[in-house]
Design a protein around this motif. Structure first.
Motif, PDB file in Angstrom:
ATOM      1  N   ASP A   1       0.817  -1.211   0.000  1.00  0.00           N
ATOM      2  CA  ASP A   1       0.000   0.000   0.000  1.00  0.00           C
ATOM      3  C   ASP A   1       0.853   1.265   0.000  1.00  0.00           C
ATOM      4  O   ASP A   1       0.393   2.330   0.404  1.00  0.00           O
ATOM      5  N   ARG A   2       2.093   1.175  -0.479  1.00  0.00           N
ATOM      6  CA  ARG A   2       2.986   2.333  -0.460  1.00  0.00           C
ATOM      7  C   ARG A   2       2.414   3.512  -1.247  1.00  0.00           C
ATOM      8  O   ARG A   2       2.564   4.663  -0.857  1.00  0.00           O
ATOM      9  N   TRP A   3       1.805   3.252  -2.388  1.00  0.00           N
ATOM     10  CA  TRP A   3       1.308   4.325  -3.250  1.00  0.00           C
ATOM     11  C   TRP A   3      -0.210   4.418  -3.192  1.00  0.00           C
ATOM     12  O   TRP A   3      -0.902   3.418  -2.978  1.00  0.00           O
ATOM     13  N   HIS A   4      -0.741   5.617  -3.415  1.00  0.00           N
ATOM     14  CA  HIS A   4      -2.178   5.856  -3.335  1.00  0.00           C
ATOM     15  C   HIS A   4      -2.842   5.564  -4.678  1.00  0.00           C
ATOM     16  O   HIS A   4      -2.401   6.067  -5.714  1.00  0.00           O
TER      17      HIS A   4
ATOM     18  N   LYS B   1       8.057  16.711  -4.882  1.00  0.00           N
ATOM     19  CA  LYS B   1       9.068  17.242  -3.971  1.00  0.00           C
ATOM     20  C   LYS B   1       9.946  16.148  -3.373  1.00  0.00           C
ATOM     21  O   LYS B   1      10.837  16.426  -2.570  1.00  0.00           O
ATOM     22  N   LEU B   2       9.695  14.919  -3.733  1.00  0.00           N
ATOM     23  CA  LEU B   2      10.460  13.819  -3.153  1.00  0.00           C
ATOM     24  C   LEU B   2      11.852  13.738  -3.762  1.00  0.00           C
ATOM     25  O   LEU B   2      12.052  13.980  -4.937  1.00  0.00           O
ATOM     26  N   ASN B   3      12.824  13.352  -2.941  1.00  0.00           N
ATOM     27  CA  ASN B   3      14.152  12.999  -3.430  1.00  0.00           C
ATOM     28  C   ASN B   3      14.749  12.005  -2.459  1.00  0.00           C
ATOM     29  O   ASN B   3      14.187  11.731  -1.389  1.00  0.00           O
TER      30      ASN B   3
ATOM     31  N   LEU C   1      12.214   5.939  -0.720  1.00  0.00           N
ATOM     32  CA  LEU C   1      13.139   4.991  -0.099  1.00  0.00           C
ATOM     33  C   LEU C   1      13.101   5.056   1.421  1.00  0.00           C
ATOM     34  O   LEU C   1      13.704   4.225   2.095  1.00  0.00           O
ATOM     35  N   ASN C   2      12.402   6.040   1.981  1.00  0.00           N
ATOM     36  CA  ASN C   2      12.280   6.151   3.432  1.00  0.00           C
ATOM     37  C   ASN C   2      10.877   5.806   3.923  1.00  0.00           C
ATOM     38  O   ASN C   2      10.530   6.088   5.056  1.00  0.00           O
ATOM     39  N   GLN C   3      10.056   5.228   3.061  1.00  0.00           N
ATOM     40  CA  GLN C   3       8.711   4.837   3.444  1.00  0.00           C
ATOM     41  C   GLN C   3       8.764   3.536   4.254  1.00  0.00           C
ATOM     42  O   GLN C   3       9.769   2.831   4.261  1.00  0.00           O
ATOM     43  N   PRO C   4       7.668   3.202   4.956  1.00  0.00           N
ATOM     44  CA  PRO C   4       7.642   1.930   5.704  1.00  0.00           C
ATOM     45  C   PRO C   4       8.004   0.751   4.812  1.00  0.00           C
ATOM     46  O   PRO C   4       7.536   0.638   3.687  1.00  0.00           O
TER      47      PRO C   4
END
Length: 656
Positions: free
Chosen positions: A77-80, A103-105, A113-116
């Motif tokens: 479920d990382r992406w909406h 705005k992600l980098n 890369l810093n998501q759960p």
């Protein structure tokens, strides 16, 4: 042609569907003569508990230098997701999500890369006794069956039959075999179904043919040409291949010139997010084309790397809507597919609302068993996986299995084991278990996924929904920017008509605004591309180059101009998707393929603006010498549309 790979309903019900047709007359001479590998037949005995294995030439699994394989993986479920039904215009939340992603980098707190995450581990040896649930390195890195690694093969087979194509109309449903991606799958399909032909050695009457779209993925064409196949284009529109009309499939087949060889018995087509035009073939169009293929005995090869990328918001934008408070353009009482087409009443559900909303494959109308479908993990996991599968009636899969036994054997065990562990989980269970796993786990421990279950079918579908959401937001952003910049606007002053009519009136002037459309495109209904048609006929130098029949130079100059400062944009020229020189010279130069998938999120908007501004800047070029200088700087010694140059461009651009 007897098959040992029959499928059957999983619920025990009697299968009353008619059997697929015998299509063995389509097989090549070599494929008809293939027999089962004398070594592969032993493999089923290797799994007998306690057997002393002295037959096969297998290395000892304890000498493998890998003790485990471990990875940190995304939660499904990382992406909406985006809505499954056509909505016009996209909601404000869609714009907000796109703005947030832009705005992600890598270093950002909210970076992808810093998501759960969760952790998965493939152990060296598992105690799981069931070979179709056993995932470990001792089996994955060993020689195996050509169908594919058993746990992954059985999961994909079940997912294909029950979730992707639950309405396949022939008895038993389709069978599958794993491949090293769709390029490998198509190469094996060509080998199975076509004979090589040589102009020097063979009669023209024996030459076989391949039907393709008017603009198509050229790697497929370049695989067919060396075999001597007569590549024959069929006209297209915004959906894809046309059944009727001038240049449509019916006309091509009914008016076939046998002096060119046999009427084609094989069709290669990309029907979902067609590469390069982005069309999605409607269910009704599929029925029309299938009827012609059945009449003329043609096998359909459906290459479908973008099947989950169908964009309902584009459907709404590209159709006439009836405005209401919800901005909907459909009857809420009727199930609507992503392209705005009603879903057939009485069809079985896939068990997932997302999959039910997608325009279905040719497999769903394949009453004869003449569809060979190519699926891949290249766009859902990564191209470097080199992993996919072929779906077709069992007898055709059995022949491709024979080819695989003496060629690739099976895809990489490293890749298969990691994908199997991700989907099935460390308990190695779940072939008929779709426990929801969208909440994820805490990581570590027993593999880290929710309840130690792995993604399963529910998690896999949720991952696909999220990917569709991200690509749909990208598509909307680029399309809106290009829409806003497609006109050149000029303002001027002219004498007032009223003043001209009255000589005694004081001289007056009034403002004039002229709008010239520079390019056009359809918002993509699916896939990863925008197919841009540039209106070169409106360019100041169009007639200059038309007089000398050099309009392709104008197109090439724009391509080069885009790469210069301040625009700095690289796109794919339409010529490299032209299956014949006639199409390339007539229309290919008018088009460019834009891929909104690969570029970093933060660069998508600025790059799209620069592309539109580049067209505006190119229209300000009034002198031929400026165009010629662009071409000289690009290397005028090389023929502008030379075949070698196009081949190099194709390699550079890739299938994306």
């Amino acid at each position: 042609m007897a098959s040992t790979m029959a499928a059957s309903p999983s619920d025990g019900a009697v299968d009353t569907r008619p059997a697929p047709k015998d299509l063995s007359h389509h097989l090549s001479r070599v494929t008809k003569n293939r027999q089962a590998s004398s070594m592969k037949q032993f493999y089923k005995y290797f799994a007998i508990p306690g057997i002393g294995q002295l037959a096969g030439g297998l290395p000892n699994n304890y000498y493998f230098p890998f003790d485990t394989l471990e990875a940190k993986v995304a939660r499904p479920d990382r992406w909406h997701p985006t809505p499954n039904r056509p909505i016009d215009p996209p909601s404000a939340s869609t714009d907000a999500a796109s703005d947030r992603l832009s705005k992600l980098n890598i270093g950002a707190q909210s970076s992808p890369l810093n998501q759960p995450q969760d952790a998965i581990t493939v152990p060296h040896t598992s105690e799981q006794p069931n070979p179709i649930k056993k995932i470990d390195l001792s089996t994955a890195l060993q020689y195996g069956t050509a169908q594919g690694y058993p746990p992954l093969y059985y999961f994909l087979r079940q997912f294909t039959q029950q979730n992707m194509h639950p309405n396949c109309p022939y008895k038993g449903g389709p069978e599958i075999i794993l491949t090293c991606g769709n390029t490998d799958g198509f190469a094996k399909t060509l080998l199975a179904l076509t004979n090589e032909w040589s102009e020097e050695k063979d009669w023209v009457r024996d030459r076989e043919g391949l039907l393709v779209e008017e603009f198509c993925y050229m790697n497929a064409v370049q695989a067919a040409i060396p075999r001597g196949l007569n590549v024959t284009p069929v006209g297209i529109d915004d959906e894809g291949m046309r059944a009727e009309g001038k240049g449509g499939l019916r006309e091509v087949l009914e008016n076939w010139d046998f002096k060119k060889g046999k009427r084609p018995h094989l069709m290669y087509t990309v029907t979902m997010g067609q590469n390069p035009t982005s069309g999605v073939l409607s269910l009704q169009r599929r029925r029309d084309i299938y009827a012609l293929c059945s009449k003329y005995d043609i096998i359909i090869v459906e290459d479908d790397p973008y099947w989950y990328l169908q964009f309902p918001s584009s459907t709404a934008i590209n159709t006439t809507t009836t405005l209401d408070p919800a901005h909907t353009n459909f009857n809420p009482d009727v199930q609507i597919l992503a392209n705005g087409e009603p879903r057939p009443a009485g069809w079985k559900s896939s068990g997932h609302a997302f999959l039910d909303s997608l325009v279905p494959s040719y497999v769903s109308v394949d009453t004869d068993g003449r569809v060979i479908r190519l699926d891949t993990f290249s766009k859902t996991v990564a191209p470097g996986c080199r992993l996919g599968w072929i779906t077709a009636q069992p007898d055709l899969i059995e022949r491709i299995l024979r080819i695989t036994e003496t060629s690739t054997q099976q895809p990489s065990g490293f890749v298969q084991s990691m994908i199997a562990e991700l989907v099935l989980g460390p308990d190695h269970n779940g072939l008929n278990d779709t426990v929801k796993s969208s909440k994820g786990g805490k990581g570590g421990g027993k593999g880290g996924l929710a309840d130690g279950q792995g993604w399963k079918a529910d998690g896999w579908v949720r991952w696909l929904e999220g990917l569709r959401g991200n690509y749909e937001r990208r598509m909307n952003q680029m399309s809106q920017i290009l829409d806003d910049g497609k006109f050149q606007v000029k303002a001027g002053r002219r004498n007032s008509l009223a003043a001209a009519a009255d000589e005694d009136a004081e001289e007056e002037e009034w403002s004039v605004v002229e709008k010239t459309q520079l390019y056009s495109f359809d918002w993509p209904i699916g896939g990863m591309f925008i197919w841009l048609k540039v209106h070169f006929e409106a360019h100041p130098l169009y007639h200059t180059y038309a007089k000398t029949n050099e309009l392709a130079k104008l197109s090439r100059a724009l391509w080069v101009f885009w790469t210069t400062s301040p625009y700095l944009v690289l796109v794919s020229p339409g010529a490299i998707f032209s299956p014949t020189e006639a199409i390339r010279d007539k229309d290919g130069w008018r088009y460019f393929r834009l891929c909104f998938a690969a570029i970093d999120e933060g660069e998508l908007g600025p790059t799209s603006h620069r592309l539109a501004e580049g067209v505006q800047g190119f229209w300000r070029i009034k002198e031929k010498k400026t165009i010629e200088r662009l071409l000289e700087e690009d290397g005028a010694a090389v023929e502008v549309e030379g075949r070698a140059g196009l081949a190099m461009m194709g390699q550079m651009v890739g299938p994306c």
